[in-house]
Design a protein around this motif. Structure first.
Motif, short mmCIF file in Angstrom:
data_model
loop_
_atom_site.label_atom_id
_atom_site.label_comp_id
_atom_site.label_asym_id
_atom_site.label_seq_id
_atom_site.Cartn_x
_atom_site.Cartn_y
_atom_site.Cartn_z
N LEU A 68 0.79 -1.23 0.00
CA LEU A 68 0.00 0.00 0.00
C LEU A 68 0.82 1.28 0.00
N GLY A 69 1.99 1.31 0.57
CA GLY A 69 2.78 2.53 0.61
C GLY A 69 2.15 3.59 1.49
N GLU A 70 2.77 4.77 1.50
CA GLU A 70 2.25 5.91 2.26
C GLU A 70 1.58 6.86 1.28
N GLU A 71 0.32 7.19 1.54
CA GLU A 71 -0.51 7.94 0.60
C GLU A 71 -0.68 9.38 1.05
N PHE A 72 -0.51 10.31 0.09
CA PHE A 72 -0.74 11.74 0.35
C PHE A 72 -1.84 12.24 -0.57
N ASN A 73 -2.82 12.92 -0.02
CA ASN A 73 -3.90 13.52 -0.80
C ASN A 73 -3.51 14.96 -1.08
N CYS A 74 -3.17 15.25 -2.32
CA CYS A 74 -2.72 16.59 -2.68
C CYS A 74 -3.85 17.61 -2.72
N LEU A 75 -5.10 17.17 -2.65
CA LEU A 75 -6.22 18.11 -2.62
C LEU A 75 -6.52 18.60 -1.21
N ALA A 76 -5.91 17.98 -0.21
CA ALA A 76 -6.10 18.42 1.18
C ALA A 76 -5.32 19.71 1.41
N ASP A 77 -5.79 20.50 2.34
CA ASP A 77 -5.14 21.78 2.62
C ASP A 77 -3.81 21.63 3.35
N THR A 78 -3.63 20.52 4.02
CA THR A 78 -2.42 20.35 4.83
C THR A 78 -1.69 19.10 4.41
N GLY A 79 -0.50 18.93 4.91
CA GLY A 79 0.26 17.73 4.62
C GLY A 79 1.46 18.00 3.75
N PRO A 80 2.17 16.95 3.39
CA PRO A 80 3.42 17.10 2.65
C PRO A 80 3.25 17.40 1.16
N CYS A 81 2.02 17.42 0.66
CA CYS A 81 1.78 17.68 -0.76
C CYS A 81 0.98 18.97 -0.90
N GLN A 82 1.58 19.97 -1.51
CA GLN A 82 0.93 21.26 -1.69
C GLN A 82 0.62 21.47 -3.17
N LEU A 83 -0.66 21.73 -3.46
CA LEU A 83 -1.15 21.84 -4.83
C LEU A 83 -1.35 23.31 -5.20
N ARG A 84 -1.07 23.62 -6.47
CA ARG A 84 -1.40 24.95 -6.98
C ARG A 84 -1.81 24.80 -8.44
N SER A 85 -2.70 25.65 -8.87
CA SER A 85 -3.20 25.61 -10.24
C SER A 85 -2.90 26.94 -10.91
N THR A 86 -2.10 26.88 -11.96
CA THR A 86 -1.79 28.06 -12.76
C THR A 86 -1.87 27.64 -14.21
N ASP A 87 -2.74 28.28 -14.96
CA ASP A 87 -2.96 27.93 -16.36
C ASP A 87 -1.61 27.94 -17.08
N PRO A 88 -1.21 26.92 -17.78
CA PRO A 88 -1.96 25.74 -18.18
C PRO A 88 -1.63 24.49 -17.36
N PHE A 89 -1.16 24.65 -16.12
CA PHE A 89 -0.74 23.50 -15.32
C PHE A 89 -1.46 23.43 -13.99
N VAL A 90 -1.54 22.21 -13.46
CA VAL A 90 -1.79 21.97 -12.05
C VAL A 90 -0.50 21.37 -11.54
N SER A 91 0.06 21.93 -10.50
CA SER A 91 1.36 21.48 -10.00
C SER A 91 1.27 21.12 -8.54
#
Length: 187
Positions: A123-146
């Motif tokens: 199973l590994g260790e799972e990170f939800n990048c849509l969550a506000d907190t945690g080790p994965c921080q998401l940003r959306s800038t046209d034309p990318f989601v990073s």
């Protein structure tokens, strides 16, 4: 090293259990936790880069030109080879070649491999990048989601799973999904 079916199957099973399932229509969460109207998904699995290296999907289930398409890198996943990326420091950068924020943006890391180079734990260790907190921080800038993911130094394999909501012909919601994987090289 070879990437075997058991890794892809474990990652896809653990992370993508909803692939192709119909669910009740509802607004999708955004990276900020608010809700928004459903946006049409990309027409094909979006291009993905990790640390500026273009990565081909290992798996996807998508509707392309009206047809259900299921793709696996190799008919026999034992023959698939994971690309290797180097990470300086702890931050891994993932760029999705679409400005549409996915309904799911999951990163799974594996840090223990067996003698054949496959993860010791399925199973590994799972990170939800849509969550506000945690080790994965998401940003959306046209034309990318990073996303920037802070990885433990012991990380050996990273699997990225994206799902996009799509209305089907019966007004149900279907998830179109894809998974990409890389091996983390010694820096």
């Amino acid at each position: 090293m070879r990437f075997r079916a058991s890794l892809m199957a474990a990652a896809v099973s653990a992370v993508a259990g909803l692939t192709g399932c119909a669910v009740n229509p509802q607004p999708l969460p955004t990276a900020q936790g608010a809700f928004t109207e459903m946006v049409a998904p990309p027409e094909t699995p979006p291009p993905l880069t990790i640390q500026d290296l273009s990565i081909n999907p290992g798996y996807y289930s998508w509707i392309i030109d009206g047809d259900d398409v299921v793709f696996r890198t190799e008919e026999n996943q034992d023959d698939a080879v994971l690309p290797e990326v180097s990470v300086k420091g702890a931050s891994l950068r993932i760029d999705v070649g679409s400005s549409v924020v996915p309904a799911e943006f999951i990163v799974v890391i594996f840090d223990e491999l067996n003698s054949t180079g496959l993860p010791s734990e399925p199973l590994g260790e799972e990170f939800n990048c849509l969550a506000d907190t945690g080790p994965c921080q998401l940003r959306s800038t046209d034309p990318f989601v990073s996303a920037n993911v802070n990885l433990p130094a012991s990380t050996k394999i990273v699997v990225v799973h994206l799902s996009y909501a799509s209305e089907d012909s019966e007004d149900a919601i279907r998830l179109l999904s894809g998974s990409w994987a890389v091996r983390i090289g010694e820096d």
